[in-house]
Motif scaffolding. Structure first.
Motif, PDB file in Angstrom:
ATOM      1  N   LEU A 305      50.115 -19.184   8.656  1.00  0.00           N
ATOM      2  CA  LEU A 305      50.345 -18.147   8.042  1.00  0.00           C
ATOM      3  C   LEU A 305      52.112 -17.493   8.345  1.00  0.00           C
ATOM      4  N   ARG A 306      51.837 -17.238   9.917  1.00  0.00           N
ATOM      5  CA  ARG A 306      52.174 -16.400  10.127  1.00  0.00           C
ATOM      6  C   ARG A 306      54.314 -16.438  10.176  1.00  0.00           C
ATOM      7  N   SER A 307      53.988 -18.102  10.410  1.00  0.00           N
ATOM      8  CA  SER A 307      55.363 -18.601   9.981  1.00  0.00           C
ATOM      9  C   SER A 307      56.501 -18.444   8.827  1.00  0.00           C
ATOM     10  N   VAL A 308      54.951 -18.161   7.511  1.00  0.00           N
ATOM     11  CA  VAL A 308      55.803 -18.074   5.863  1.00  0.00           C
ATOM     12  C   VAL A 308      56.906 -17.105   5.766  1.00  0.00           C
ATOM     13  N   LEU A 319      51.492 -19.037  -5.195  1.00  0.00           N
ATOM     14  CA  LEU A 319      51.270 -19.710  -3.964  1.00  0.00           C
ATOM     15  C   LEU A 319      50.978 -19.121  -2.427  1.00  0.00           C
ATOM     16  N   LEU A 320      51.391 -18.048  -2.585  1.00  0.00           N
ATOM     17  CA  LEU A 320      50.702 -17.582  -1.362  1.00  0.00           C
ATOM     18  C   LEU A 320      49.764 -16.705  -0.975  1.00  0.00           C
ATOM     19  N   ARG A 321      49.280 -16.141  -2.588  1.00  0.00           N
ATOM     20  CA  ARG A 321      47.998 -15.345  -2.954  1.00  0.00           C
ATOM     21  C   ARG A 321      46.760 -16.560  -2.981  1.00  0.00           C
ATOM     22  N   THR A 322      46.985 -17.726  -3.277  1.00  0.00           N
ATOM     23  CA  THR A 322      46.258 -18.325  -3.699  1.00  0.00           C
ATOM     24  C   THR A 322      45.746 -18.674  -1.861  1.00  0.00           C
ATOM     25  N   VAL A 323      46.741 -18.908  -1.051  1.00  0.00           N
ATOM     26  CA  VAL A 323      46.258 -19.484   0.157  1.00  0.00           C
ATOM     27  C   VAL A 323      45.816 -18.206   0.750  1.00  0.00           C
ATOM     28  N   GLU A 324      46.282 -17.391   0.815  1.00  0.00           N
ATOM     29  CA  GLU A 324      45.579 -16.241   1.418  1.00  0.00           C
ATOM     30  C   GLU A 324      44.089 -15.672   0.996  1.00  0.00           C
ATOM     31  N   SER A 325      43.769 -16.000  -0.309  1.00  0.00           N
ATOM     32  CA  SER A 325      42.483 -15.727  -0.966  1.00  0.00           C
ATOM     33  C   SER A 325      41.843 -16.780  -0.417  1.00  0.00           C
ATOM     34  N   SER A 326      42.303 -18.353  -0.889  1.00  0.00           N
ATOM     35  CA  SER A 326      41.419 -19.109   0.002  1.00  0.00           C
ATOM     36  C   SER A 326      41.065 -19.064   1.971  1.00  0.00           C
ATOM     37  N   LEU A 363      42.558 -29.366   2.920  1.00  0.00           N
ATOM     38  CA  LEU A 363      43.721 -29.932   2.416  1.00  0.00           C
ATOM     39  C   LEU A 363      44.437 -28.963   1.085  1.00  0.00           C
ATOM     40  N   ARG A 364      44.442 -28.781   0.291  1.00  0.00           N
ATOM     41  CA  ARG A 364      44.819 -27.660  -0.786  1.00  0.00           C
ATOM     42  C   ARG A 364      45.616 -26.654   0.354  1.00  0.00           C
ATOM     43  N   VAL A 365      45.232 -25.904   1.347  1.00  0.00           N
ATOM     44  CA  VAL A 365      45.824 -24.506   1.886  1.00  0.00           C
ATOM     45  C   VAL A 365      47.390 -25.349   2.621  1.00  0.00           C
ATOM     46  N   ALA A 366      46.717 -26.334   3.796  1.00  0.00           N
ATOM     47  CA  ALA A 366      47.838 -27.052   4.389  1.00  0.00           C
ATOM     48  C   ALA A 366      48.688 -27.715   3.078  1.00  0.00           C
ATOM     49  N   SER A 367      48.443 -27.663   2.032  1.00  0.00           N
ATOM     50  CA  SER A 367      49.933 -27.851   1.261  1.00  0.00           C
ATOM     51  C   SER A 367      51.009 -27.406  -0.103  1.00  0.00           C
ATOM     52  N   ILE A 368      50.015 -26.229   0.566  1.00  0.00           N
ATOM     53  CA  ILE A 368      50.228 -25.209  -0.166  1.00  0.00           C
ATOM     54  C   ILE A 368      51.220 -24.575   0.931  1.00  0.00           C
ATOM     55  N   LEU A 369      50.947 -24.551   2.138  1.00  0.00           N
ATOM     56  CA  LEU A 369      51.576 -23.923   3.413  1.00  0.00           C
ATOM     57  C   LEU A 369      53.001 -24.909   3.296  1.00  0.00           C
ATOM     58  N   LEU A 370      52.977 -26.000   2.864  1.00  0.00           N
ATOM     59  CA  LEU A 370      54.469 -26.758   3.054  1.00  0.00           C
ATOM     60  C   LEU A 370      54.848 -26.280   1.978  1.00  0.00           C
ATOM     61  N   ASP A 375      61.264 -23.912   3.150  1.00  0.00           N
ATOM     62  CA  ASP A 375      62.978 -22.916   3.630  1.00  0.00           C
ATOM     63  C   ASP A 375      62.753 -22.300   5.080  1.00  0.00           C
ATOM     64  N   ALA A 376      61.859 -22.354   4.998  1.00  0.00           N
ATOM     65  CA  ALA A 376      61.938 -21.643   6.574  1.00  0.00           C
ATOM     66  C   ALA A 376      62.747 -22.193   7.963  1.00  0.00           C
ATOM     67  N   ARG A 377      63.045 -21.678   9.177  1.00  0.00           N
ATOM     68  CA  ARG A 377      64.028 -22.328  10.267  1.00  0.00           C
ATOM     69  C   ARG A 377      63.769 -21.616  11.405  1.00  0.00           C
ATOM     70  N   GLY A 378      63.473 -22.504  12.349  1.00  0.00           N
ATOM     71  CA  GLY A 378      63.286 -21.963  13.614  1.00  0.00           C
ATOM     72  C   GLY A 378      62.515 -23.586  14.372  1.00  0.00           C
ATOM     73  N   PRO A 379      62.091 -23.424  15.517  1.00  0.00           N
ATOM     74  CA  PRO A 379      61.546 -23.645  15.768  1.00  0.00           C
ATOM     75  C   PRO A 379      59.482 -24.193  15.705  1.00  0.00           C
ATOM     76  N   GLY A 380      59.345 -22.802  15.546  1.00  0.00           N
ATOM     77  CA  GLY A 380      58.218 -22.710  15.122  1.00  0.00           C
ATOM     78  C   GLY A 380      57.749 -22.429  13.538  1.00  0.00           C
ATOM     79  N   ALA A 381      59.408 -22.353  13.078  1.00  0.00           N
ATOM     80  CA  ALA A 381      59.020 -23.584  11.504  1.00  0.00           C
ATOM     81  C   ALA A 381      58.433 -24.492  11.085  1.00  0.00           C
ATOM     82  N   GLU A 382      59.119 -25.358  12.438  1.00  0.00           N
ATOM     83  CA  GLU A 382      59.336 -26.458  12.237  1.00  0.00           C
ATOM     84  C   GLU A 382      57.937 -27.639  13.208  1.00  0.00           C
ATOM     85  N   ALA A 383      57.190 -25.961  13.813  1.00  0.00           N
ATOM     86  CA  ALA A 383      55.774 -26.523  14.859  1.00  0.00           C
ATOM     87  C   ALA A 383      54.954 -26.130  13.713  1.00  0.00           C
ATOM     88  N   ALA A 384      55.052 -25.356  12.545  1.00  0.00           N
ATOM     89  CA  ALA A 384      53.795 -24.792  11.777  1.00  0.00           C
ATOM     90  C   ALA A 384      53.749 -26.663  10.740  1.00  0.00           C
TER      91      ALA A 384
END
Length: 429
Positions: A305-308, A319-326, A363-370, A375-384
Motif C-alpha cells: 500500500l505504501r507504493s500507492v 478502490l483505496l477504501r476497499t483495499v484498506e478495509s479488506s 486476489l481481490r486486494v492485489a487486483s485492486i492494488l494493480l 500510474d505510479a512511477r519509479g522502481p518501488g512502484a514497479e516492484a510493487a
C-alpha cells in the motif's frame, strides 16, 4: 400456489443462444424496450439517485396489491443480479398476469460501483479478466447495509431509495439477487419458508451447481436444510470479525411489513467440495493453514500500500477504501477461525470455504492494488506491481487447480436464480 390456486409454471427449457451479463446501460435499454412493448402490464420509473447522480430504475410488472420486490445489483462485482431482474421481467411478461400480484424489479442498487466493474463485461468472461476489472465496495459503502445507531453515518442515498420502496410497496417478499465468485448456491432467509429448501436444491442441481452446505457467509447461522440459512437475531451467532450486521440491513427492514427477505446466491465458478458435508479428516490443520495463508498475504499486501500514490483520480477513492478495509478485516477473520472454529469438528465444506476466502481476499486486494498502481512511477512502484501480479497469479492457480473452480454458464446462473425467485414466491403464496 397463487391467489387463484395455480402453481407458478417452471421456466421453459433454456435456449441455446450464448448468454452474457448485460451492463447496467444494456439492462436499462432492455427494460425500456419491455415497458414500450407491454404498456398495459409494464412500467419503468426512477426511484432515486446514487451518490454520483446515476438513476435508480424500477421496472414494475402488473398492478396487484400483493407485491414482490426484487433487488438487482446490490454488489457490483456480482453482475448476475442486474441480469436476473431483466430475465425475470421477460419470464413474467411471457405469461398471463396473476391476479392480485405485482412484481417490482430494481435494476441496479449500486450503479456507481457497477461503473467500476463494467470492463469485464465487454470482453471474454475469464477469471483473470474478471479480477483485472474487479471492484467491490467496503462494508460501509454497500447500500443494502444500514449504519449502526450512534455511528454518525447517515444512510446512503441508495439505501434510502430502497427503504423508501419498501415503505411504499410493503412487499410480502423481498429477493436480493447475489452471486458468489467461487463456491455453490445457497439462500439466506429472514424467516423460514416452508417447501423452499427442496425446490431450491433441485433447481441448483438442474443448473449443475453444488449447494454450499456449510457456507462461510453464514457461519453460526441456523441451517434447517442443506444450503438454507436463517439470519440470526442480534448477537446470536455469526462472524464477529466482519462488520456487517444482518439485523441492521435492508433485508431486516422489510420485516416491519411482515415481509420475508431471501438473499439468493449462485456461483460464477462452482467448487463442488462446498457441497460435501462429511467430516474433514484433518480439519483443524487445514483451517490453520488457511488462516496462516490469509494473514501472511494480508501483511504482504499491506506493505504494498505504501507504493500507492497519495493522489490521483477521484474515482480511485472507493478502490483505496476497499483495499484498506479488506486488509483490516483479514487478520481478524483468520484469528476468528482459529479461536472459534479451530477446535470444532469441521466439515469438508467449511474447510473448503475457508480456503476459498484465503485465496479470494488476497486476489481481490492485489487486483485492486494493480489498478491503483497503474500510474505510479519509479522502481518501488514497479516492484510493487510485480509482487501484486504474483499474488494474483498464485491465487488464480490455487482456485483453478487446488479447488477445481469451473465456470457456470451465464444462462444456467440466470435460470437458477429466476427459478429461485419464482419458487420462493410460490412457497409463500
Amino acid at each position: 400456489m397463487t391467489d387463484t390456486g395455480r402453481r407458478i409454471r417452471p421456466l421453459r427449457p433454456l435456449d441455446t443462444r450464448p448468454a452474457r451479463y448485460p451492463t447496467p446501460a444494456q439492462a436499462e435499454s432492455a427494460a425500456r424496450r419491455l415497458a414500450l412493448r407491454h404498456p398495459d402490464r409494464c412500467r419503468l420509473r426512477e426511484v432515486g439517485r446514487s451518490r454520483a447522480g446515476r438513476p435508480l430504475l424500477l421496472l414494475s410488472v402488473d398492478r396487484g396489491p400483493r407485491a414482490v420486490l426484487v433487488v438487482g445489483g446490490p454488489h457490483p462485482n456480482e453482475p448476475i443480479g442486474t441480469a436476473g431482474t431483466v430475465r425475470l421481467a421477460e419470464v413474467l411478461l411471457d405469461r398471463p398476469a396473476r391476479p392480485g400480484l405485482s412484481w417490482h424489479l430494481l435494476l441496479c442498487l449500486d450503479p456507481d460501483g457497477a461503473a467500476l466493474n463494467t470492463g469485464w463485461l465487454d470482453g471474454p468472461l475469464t477469471m483473470r479478466r474478471h479480477y483485472e476489472h474487479f471492484f467491490r465496495p467496503s462494508f460501509e459503502e454497500q447500500p443494502e447495509l444500514l449504519p449502526s445507531p450512534g455511528s454518525g453515518r447517515p444512510p446512503m442515498p441508495e439505501s434510502l431509495a430502497l427503504t423508501g420502496l419498501i415503505d411504499e410497496l410493503r412487499p410480502f417478499l423481498q429477493c436480493s439477487l447475489h452471486g458468489v465468485d467461487f463456491g455453490g448456491a445457497f439462500v439466506q432467509l429472514t424467516r423460514p419458508v416452508r417447501g423452499l429448501a427442496g425446490r431450491f436444491a433441485r433447481s441448483a442441481e438442474r443448473a449443475g451447481v453444488p449447494l454450499d452446505v456449510d457456507s462461510y457467509d453464514a457461519i453460526g447461522w441456523a441451517s434447517p436444510d442443506p444450503g438454507t440459512y436463517l439470519m440470526p437475531a442480534p448477537g446470536d451467532g455469526g462472524s464477529r470479525a466482519l462488520p456487517d450486521e444482518p439485523e441492521l440491513s435492508t433485508w431486516s427492514y422489510a420485516a416491519r411489513y411482515g415481509a420475508v427477505t431471501a438473499v439468493l446466491e449462485v456461483p460464477m465458478w462452482a467448487v463442488d467440495a462446498v457441497g460435501d458435508a462429511r467430516p474433514h479428516p484433518a480439519g483443524a490443520r487445514a483451517l490453520a493453514a488457511a488462516a496462516g495463508d490469509l494473514t501472511t498475504r494480508a501483511e504482504e499486501l499491506t506493505a504494498l500500500l505504501r507504493s500507492v500514490p497519495g493522489h490521483g483520480h477521484e474515482a480511485y477513492g472507493p478502490l483505496l477504501r476497499t483495499v484498506e478495509s479488506s486488509l483490516a478485516v483479514a487478520p481478524r477473520v483468520a484469528e476468528e477461525w482459529l479461536e472459534r472454529w479451530g477446535a470444532q469438528p469441521l466439515t469438508a465444506s467449511r474447510v473448503t470455504t475457508a480456503g476459498l476466502v484465503a485465496a479470494r481476499v488476497p486476489l481481490r486486494v492485489a487486483s485492486i492494488l494493480l489498478r491503483l498502481l497503474a500510474d505510479a512511477r519509479g522502481p518501488g512502484a514497479e516492484a510493487a506491481r510485480d509482487r501484486a501480479r504474483a499474488v494474483v497469479t498464485d491465487s488464480l492457480e490455487r482456485l483453478r487447480h487446488r479447488f477445481g473452480a469451473r465456470w457456470v454458464p451465464v444462462q444456467e446462473q440466470l435460470a437458477h436464480q429466476t427459478r429461485a425467485v419464482l419458487t420462493t414466491a410460490d412457497c409463500l403464496l
